[in-house]
Structures are given as C-alpha cells and as structure tokens.
Design an enzyme around this catalytic site. Structure first.
Site, mmCIF file in Angstrom:
data_model
loop_
_atom_site.group_PDB
_atom_site.id
_atom_site.type_symbol
_atom_site.label_atom_id
_atom_site.label_comp_id
_atom_site.label_asym_id
_atom_site.label_seq_id
_atom_site.Cartn_x
_atom_site.Cartn_y
_atom_site.Cartn_z
ATOM 1 C CE LYS A 1 83.951 11.241 28.287
ATOM 2 N NZ LYS A 1 84.350 12.139 27.172
ATOM 3 C CE1 TYR B 1 80.699 10.353 23.223
ATOM 4 C CE2 TYR B 1 81.682 8.198 23.587
ATOM 5 C CZ TYR B 1 81.353 9.467 24.050
ATOM 6 O OH TYR B 1 81.682 9.834 25.334
ATOM 7 C CG PHE C 1 86.733 14.308 18.159
ATOM 8 C CD1 PHE C 1 85.739 13.608 18.829
ATOM 9 C CD2 PHE C 1 86.442 15.580 17.685
ATOM 10 C CE1 PHE C 1 84.483 14.165 19.031
ATOM 11 C CE2 PHE C 1 85.183 16.143 17.870
ATOM 12 C CZ PHE C 1 84.192 15.425 18.547
ATOM 13 N NE ARG D 1 83.740 16.838 30.434
ATOM 14 C CZ ARG D 1 82.903 17.099 29.442
ATOM 15 N NH1 ARG D 1 82.662 18.331 29.076
ATOM 16 N NH2 ARG D 1 82.307 16.116 28.805
ATOM 17 C CG ASN E 1 86.226 14.897 28.440
ATOM 18 O OD1 ASN E 1 85.858 13.740 28.618
ATOM 19 N ND2 ASN E 1 85.627 15.713 27.597
ATOM 20 C CG HIS F 1 78.751 11.537 28.151
ATOM 21 N ND1 HIS F 1 78.748 12.203 26.953
ATOM 22 C CD2 HIS F 1 77.458 11.188 28.390
ATOM 23 C CE1 HIS F 1 77.500 12.252 26.483
ATOM 24 N NE2 HIS F 1 76.710 11.634 27.337
ATOM 25 C CD GLU G 1 73.751 10.801 25.752
ATOM 26 O OE1 GLU G 1 74.198 11.487 24.811
ATOM 27 O OE2 GLU G 1 73.917 11.096 26.958
HETATM 28 P P1 ATP Z 1 80.446 14.714 26.335
HETATM 29 O O1 ATP Z 1 79.517 14.467 25.178
HETATM 30 O O2 ATP Z 1 81.468 13.609 26.548
HETATM 31 O O3 ATP Z 1 79.754 15.112 27.599
HETATM 32 P P2 ATP Z 1 80.902 17.374 25.336
HETATM 33 O O4 ATP Z 1 79.435 17.405 25.082
HETATM 34 O O5 ATP Z 1 81.496 18.447 26.183
HETATM 35 O O6 ATP Z 1 81.346 15.989 25.961
HETATM 36 P P3 ATP Z 1 81.209 16.759 22.577
HETATM 37 O O7 ATP Z 1 81.382 17.836 21.561
HETATM 38 O O8 ATP Z 1 79.895 16.072 22.699
HETATM 39 O O9 ATP Z 1 81.677 17.352 23.984
HETATM 40 O O10 ATP Z 1 82.337 15.687 22.317
HETATM 41 C C1 ATP Z 1 82.223 14.366 22.847
HETATM 42 C C2 ATP Z 1 83.561 13.928 23.356
HETATM 43 O O11 ATP Z 1 84.461 13.866 22.265
HETATM 44 C C3 ATP Z 1 84.211 14.880 24.360
HETATM 45 O O12 ATP Z 1 83.848 14.626 25.683
HETATM 46 C C4 ATP Z 1 85.668 14.626 24.144
HETATM 47 O O13 ATP Z 1 86.103 13.488 24.897
HETATM 48 C C5 ATP Z 1 85.760 14.269 22.679
HETATM 49 N N1 ATP Z 1 86.162 15.434 21.906
HETATM 50 C C6 ATP Z 1 85.413 16.522 21.587
HETATM 51 N N2 ATP Z 1 86.095 17.399 20.858
HETATM 52 C C7 ATP Z 1 87.323 16.854 20.696
HETATM 53 C C8 ATP Z 1 88.505 17.258 20.033
HETATM 54 N N3 ATP Z 1 88.580 18.421 19.385
HETATM 55 N N4 ATP Z 1 89.584 16.440 20.097
HETATM 56 C C9 ATP Z 1 89.537 15.250 20.749
HETATM 57 N N5 ATP Z 1 88.456 14.806 21.400
HETATM 58 C C10 ATP Z 1 87.372 15.586 21.379
HETATM 59 MG MG MG Z 2 78.364 15.843 24.051
#
Ligand code: ATP
Ligand code: MG
Length: 140
Positions: A12, A52, A60, A105, A115, A118, A129
């Site tokens: 990211k 997304y 968010f 992370r 974080n 992804h 994706e």
């Molecule tokens: P990713 O899809 O990026 O691998 P993830 O699967 O762990 O992460 P998801 O629930 O898919 O988490 O959320 C996608 C992204 O949205 C997260 O990586 C994070 O950057 C952001 N995100 C998720 N939850 C929150 C939140 N509560 N507040 C802010 N940003 C969030």
């Molecule tokens: Mg995810």
C-alpha cells in the site's frame, strides 16, 4: 496457474513511500512464495473504488479508496500451495496493533488503514483480484 495455489498482494502507498518494498518482498520470498506477476502503478480513485467494491457502504470505504489511490503501489501475484491462507498468516491481523510479532503488518504497518499490505481472503477473490491487475500475458 491452478486456483488455490496463488494469491494477490498489494503493497500500500504508506509502505511504498517509507521504503518498505524491498524488505517486504524479501520476506515474501523468504516465506517460500514465487512472484509470478508484478507491477508498480498508481490507481485512479475510480479504479480504487472498483477494486474495493465489496466494502462499498462500510464506514471506512471512502477513506480507504482515497488512501489506496494516494500514491504508487506494488501489485503482485504470489504462488505457493495454499497461498491465500499462508499469506494471510504472513501478513497478520488487519490492525497492526493486533498483529502477531514478525508479521508484515506488525513490522511495516502504521494503522488499521495504512496497514502495509493487502492479501486476498479467498481463492475466488484471489482469481478476481489477479484478473483486475494482470492479463494472462503478464503472468509467468
Ligand atoms: P485486506 O483486504 O487489505 O487484505 P483485510 O482482509 O484484513 O485487509 P478487510 O476487512 O478486507 O481487511 O478490509 C480491507 C481494508 O480496509 C483493510 O486492509 C484496512 O486497510 C481497511 N479497514 C478495514 N477495517 C477498517 C476500519 N475499521 N477502519 C479503517 N480502515 C479499515
Ligand atoms: Mg480483505
């Protein structure tokens, strides 16, 4: 490439800006993943929203899309048997504060939003994706 054997990762904008591309790729290789596709690019806001779209409507979503379009990222397809689950283990929990020691992370993330990386959360999403970022001509 056989489904189940690959995942998609994004490094990211925050991690790219802070010089973490090299260290993150080294750990990915060290964990036994083969990089079968890779590019360095910046998403438009529209492209970020499309990537997304599963999160559309969540509180968010807008900030996440803006952040992911705010600077260059690295996209890569990582190959290994059981890639999706293995890579989720390597990257750790969504919130760097909750992530285990040694995970990407924990090591390179700043916050739940910034974080570091992804990783696809299922084989179906890995396929969707990977196709979003790469044509067949770009996968080796
Ligand atoms: P990713 O899809 O990026 O691998 P993830 O699967 O762990 O992460 P998801 O629930 O898919 O988490 O959320 C996608 C992204 O949205 C997260 O990586 C994070 O950057 C952001 N995100 C998720 N939850 C929150 C939140 N509560 N507040 C802010 N940003 C969030
Ligand atoms: Mg995810």
């Amino acid at each position: 490439m056989e489904k189940g054997n690959y995942t998609l990762t994004l490094i990211k904008p925050y991690a790219v800006q802070h010089g973490f591309v090299g260290p993150i790729l080294a750990r990915i290789n060290g964990a036994g993943f083969r990089i079968s596709a890779m590019k360095y690019l910046q998403l438009s806001l529209e492209q970020s929203q499309a990537f997304y779209q599963v999160h559309r409507g969540k509180p968010f979503y807008e900030r996440l899309c803006k952040f992911m379009a705010s600077g260059p990222i690295v996209a890569a397809i990582l190959e290994k048997p059981g890639a999706v689950d293995d890579y989720r283990r390597l990257i750790g929990a969504t919130d760097p504060k909750q992530a285990d020691e040694g995970t990407l992370r924990k090591l390179f993330g700043r916050s739940i939003e910034s974080n570091a990386v992804h990783g696809s959360d299922s084989d179906d999403n890995a396929e969707r994706e990977s196709n979003f970022f790469f044509s067949l001509l770009e996968r080796f």
